[in-house]
Motif scaffolding. Structure first.
Motif, short mmCIF file in Angstrom:
data_model
loop_
_atom_site.label_atom_id
_atom_site.label_comp_id
_atom_site.label_asym_id
_atom_site.label_seq_id
_atom_site.Cartn_x
_atom_site.Cartn_y
_atom_site.Cartn_z
N ALA A 22 22.24 68.39 34.64
CA ALA A 22 20.98 67.76 33.91
C ALA A 22 19.75 67.95 34.39
N GLY A 42 26.87 56.65 29.32
CA GLY A 42 25.89 57.57 29.00
C GLY A 42 24.43 56.97 29.12
N THR A 54 21.43 58.11 31.83
CA THR A 54 20.12 58.70 31.34
C THR A 54 19.22 57.84 31.71
N ILE A 57 27.24 66.84 37.24
CA ILE A 57 26.77 66.66 35.96
C ILE A 57 25.40 66.24 36.14
N VAL A 58 24.83 65.37 36.89
CA VAL A 58 23.54 65.08 37.02
C VAL A 58 22.97 66.35 37.65
N ILE A 74 23.88 65.16 29.33
CA ILE A 74 24.59 64.00 30.07
C ILE A 74 25.38 63.35 28.90
#
Length: 297
Positions: A290, A106, A110, A286-287, A244
């Motif tokens: 985000a 994680g 980030t 996922i990105v 994230i």
């Protein structure tokens, strides 16, 4: 957009892959030594250097920390509900549903998606998860709470010193800032390498259970993230970081608790492998989500 996402996930996949390949060809890699360096020296320095040097307010850090607490609470509620309905033991599987791999995966993610601000907010979130792992983790796995074990964690000491500096506005000497920044620089690549090595060593004992638990980890985290982002009205980088961190795969530390207290470690290990593999495969999505949450997508 595709190239932007690729530029984020390619380094993660490459470094994790290097760690996996390194272990598979039986090259020497001392997990305990490297892990201890990262946990006891690198991570405390990264926490201090990032949070004291970042241009973010204590209010932002507090908002992310509170969001992390609430996401964990929602994830726990989802986990308890599903596990009880399925007849699976909470002391074996609840931690896998609650705690994502916010450290190894994680925090690096980030940082790569949102830069320095994302790293600082990701660390604030990670601290909450780390404390939860050493409090609720022990309560769920062992049925007891050991305050002494928590107070021995270097990240607790680093967090206390960092909060003191942020609240009082003490000016950090340049040599301390430079030293902690230099030592903290080892954390992200080392964490990803450790993740790759761990994946090569863990085995899947029950693919059906592992797949179901991997799905539950993502469901619990995603539900918590969406609920808290909406409830708190989070926007920008804060919203992206919460998403994230909440959707990361099952934390590797869960198998350590399982081994220590005899909670079917082989099944917990399988959950970690499948969950991590699925998350790595789903990183583009996922990105993208985000970035959409943050308004940069």
């Amino acid at each position: 957009m595709f190239l932007q996402i690729l530029s984020v996930i390619a380094p993660v996949l490459t470094i994790v892959g290097l760690g996996y390949a390194w272990a598979r060809v039986c090259m020497p890699f001392d997990n305990d030594t490297i892990g201890s360096l990262v946990l006891r020296i690198g991570t405390p320095c990264l926490i201090f250097a990032t949070l004291t040097g970042a241009e973010i307010s204590t209010e932002e850090v507090g908002a992310i920390a509170l969001s992390a607490v609430c996401v964990l609470a929602v994830s726990a509620a989802v986990g308890v509900t599903v596990l009880r309905a399925s007849g699976l033991p909470l002391h074996t599987y609840l931690l896998s549903a609650m705690h994502g791999n916010s450290g190894n995966m994680g925090v690096p993610l980030t940082a790569m998606v949102f830069g320095g601000e994302g790293l600082a907010l990701g660390i604030a979130y990670f601290l909450v998860v780390a404390v939860s792992q050493h409090t609720l983790g022990l309560v769920v796995s062992a049925g007891r709470f050991d305050l002494r074990s928590l107070l021995k964690q270097p990240i607790v000491h680093a967090s206390a010193v960092t909060i003191l500096v942020l609240v009082t506005g003490i000016e950090v000497p340049e040599w301390i800032a430079s030293t902690t920044e230099l030592l903290g620089g080892m954390v992200i690549p080392a964490m990803l390498l450790l993740l790759g090595v761990s994946l090569s060593q863990l085995k899947v004992a029950d693919l059906r259970i592992a797949t179901a638990m991997a799905a539950l980890r993502f469901l619990a985290g995603a539900t918590g993230a969406v609920a808290i982002v909406a409830a708190f009205g989070l926007t920008g980088v804060e919203a992206g970081v919460v998403w994230i961190m909440a959707t990361m795969p099952s934390a590797v530390v869960n198998v350590l608790f399982a081994e220590r207290f005899g909670r079917s470690p082989e099944r917990v290990a399988g959950t970690i492998v499948v969950s991590t593999a699925a998350t790595l495969a789903g990183l583009p999505l996922i990105v993208w989500v985000a970035m959409w949450f943050s308004g940069s997508g």
